[in-house]
Design an enzyme around this catalytic site. Structure first.
Site, PDB file in Angstrom:
ATOM      1  N   ASP A 124     -44.272  28.976   5.544  1.00  0.00           N
ATOM      2  CA  ASP A 124     -43.323  30.012   5.963  1.00  0.00           C
ATOM      3  C   ASP A 124     -42.328  30.319   4.841  1.00  0.00           C
ATOM      4  OD1 ASP A 124     -42.152  31.834   7.681  1.00  0.00           O
ATOM      5  OD2 ASP A 124     -40.772  30.355   8.530  1.00  0.00           O
ATOM      6  N   HIS A 141     -45.719  36.880  -0.985  1.00  0.00           N
ATOM      7  CA  HIS A 141     -47.093  36.484  -0.669  1.00  0.00           C
ATOM      8  C   HIS A 141     -47.929  36.351  -1.947  1.00  0.00           C
ATOM      9  CE1 HIS A 141     -46.295  36.984   3.560  1.00  0.00           C
ATOM     10  NE2 HIS A 141     -45.931  38.250   3.389  1.00  0.00           N
ATOM     11  N   LEU A 235     -61.968  15.884   0.624  1.00  0.00           N
ATOM     12  CA  LEU A 235     -60.880  16.496   1.387  1.00  0.00           C
ATOM     13  C   LEU A 235     -61.418  17.720   2.115  1.00  0.00           C
ATOM     14  CD1 LEU A 235     -57.891  17.103   2.182  1.00  0.00           C
ATOM     15  CD2 LEU A 235     -57.673  18.295  -0.017  1.00  0.00           C
TER      16      LEU A 235
END
Length: 377
Positions: A124, A141, A235
């Site tokens: 966020d 962004h 991962l």
């Protein structure tokens, strides 16, 4: 020009030569398994250089390197400069805190005793950061990809098996069209940019969320990298795109109802009833029919049912809420909220969250009891 002015000019030239030589001799350091890499600023030019020093004898190593490079006697000015370099290195890097390694990276996170199995990150603050920087939310962004790489590398270094990044929620469709397009373009660019990183670090990419509404150019790229990395094992990186916890729960309930009705009909016919049986028989059978749904059953119907519960949730941007993120999996998550915006997130912030996790006593609704002392009777 008087003698004092000439003297000051000579001193100035001498200092400049010392700094110039300092920039050169750094390259002459030899790799050693017990050396450390430190980055420091030498002068007002803001030029940063990288040096390698032995943890126990940094001053001696530095002086030897200078002498070898310049092929001359190490002057007093050089010694003063080295003392300054060593002092700044000790302050900025704290050499004694780290373990030596041939390819040691100061950004690498130290090993921890208790690690989360699954970390979820709510990324966020991109728009607010971009707004503060240049007045454009899209700018935030576009500058979020480095933070993603920092989180991925940090989790890989710590052998965290699962990492889920909240990239785009089902509620984000309410944002301006231009911003939505930018987000999906950034996702596409980031996946393309880090495709080789996934292969190098043995990372498997999985997309969670409804892909049907994702723009085709982005959805195709995500599917391509999913296929490319499907056999990687170190991962598992889950990218939540067009995902919402409530929507996932509703979809799971719809699937359960559908399967239940089909099972009911099959069982009804298995009891000897048929199409000619009276409706009253169907009603009576339905009245006695029992449906048992357990947490395990419900989770199997979730689109994220294959994922383990989230142990640690990290949210940047200063807000303290889950925002419809993996609601089922976050029932007993430890929550770590960071006041920084996502574009400035670094591995050190991941480390802070992992340190926070070390101090949490996880009881899962029970009561923790102290471990009895075996020497006490």
């Amino acid at each position: 020009m008087d003698i004092s002015s000439n003297f000051m000019i000579l001193i100035g030239r001498g200092i400049w030569n010392v700094i110039a030589k300092a920039r050169q001799f750094i390259k002459s350091f030899i790799n050693n398994t017990d050396r450390y890499i430190a980055t420091m600023k030498l002068d007002a030019s803001e030029k940063h250089i990288e040096i390698k020093l032995h943890r126990h004898r940094p001053r001696r190593d530095a002086l030897r390197a200078i002498k070898k490079h310049t092929k001359s006697h190490v002057s007093h000015s050089w010694k003063l400069l080295v003392q300054r370099l060593i002092r700044e290195t000790a302050q900025n890097v704290k050499l004694d805190r780290f373990t030596s390694s041939r390819n040691y990276d100061l950004n690498k996170i130290p090993t921890l005793e208790k690690k989360p199995n699954h970390i979820g990150i709510i990324m966020d603050g991109n728009g607010r950061w971009g707004k503060e920087q240049i007045g454009d939310r899209s700018y935030g962004h576009k500058n979020a990809k480095n933070a993603v790489a920092e989180a991925i590398k940090g989790c890989s270094e710590q052998d965290i098996p699962y990492l889920t990044l909240y990239a785009f929620s089902t509620e984000n469709w309410d944002r301006p069209e231009e911003e939505i397009n930018t987000i999906f373009e950034v996702i596409d660019e980031g996946i393309t940019q880090y495709k080789d990183l996934f292969t190098a670090l043995n990372i498997k990419l999985c997309v969670v969320g409804d892909k049907k509404k994702i723009p085709s150019f982005c959805a195709n790229k995500l599917s391509e990298v999913e296929d490319l990395t499907q056999n990687n094992t170190k991962l598992q990186l889950n990218l939540a795109v067009n995902y919402g916890g409530k929507e996932e729960a509703i979809a799971a309930c719809e699937a359960i109802v559908k399967d239940t009705l089909l099972n009911f009909v099959d069982e009804f016919y298995s009891k000897g009833f048929n199409n000619n049986s009276p409706f009253e028989s169907l009603r009576n059978f339905l009245r006695d029919y029992r449906i048992k749904i357990t947490p395990t059953t419900y989770k199997q119907y979730l689109s994220t049912g294959h994922l383990p519960d989230v142990d640690l949730v990290i949210r940047t941007g200063g807000k303290k809420r889950l925002s419809n993120f993996l609601l089922w999996h976050c029932a007993y998550s430890e929550l770590c909220f960071k006041d920084l915006y996502w574009p400035v997130f670094k591995k050190k912030h991941l480390m802070e969250a992992l340190v926070f996790f070390q101090g949490q006593q996880r009881n899962f609704g029970g009561i923790s009891f102290p471990v009895p002392d075996p020497c006490f009777k």
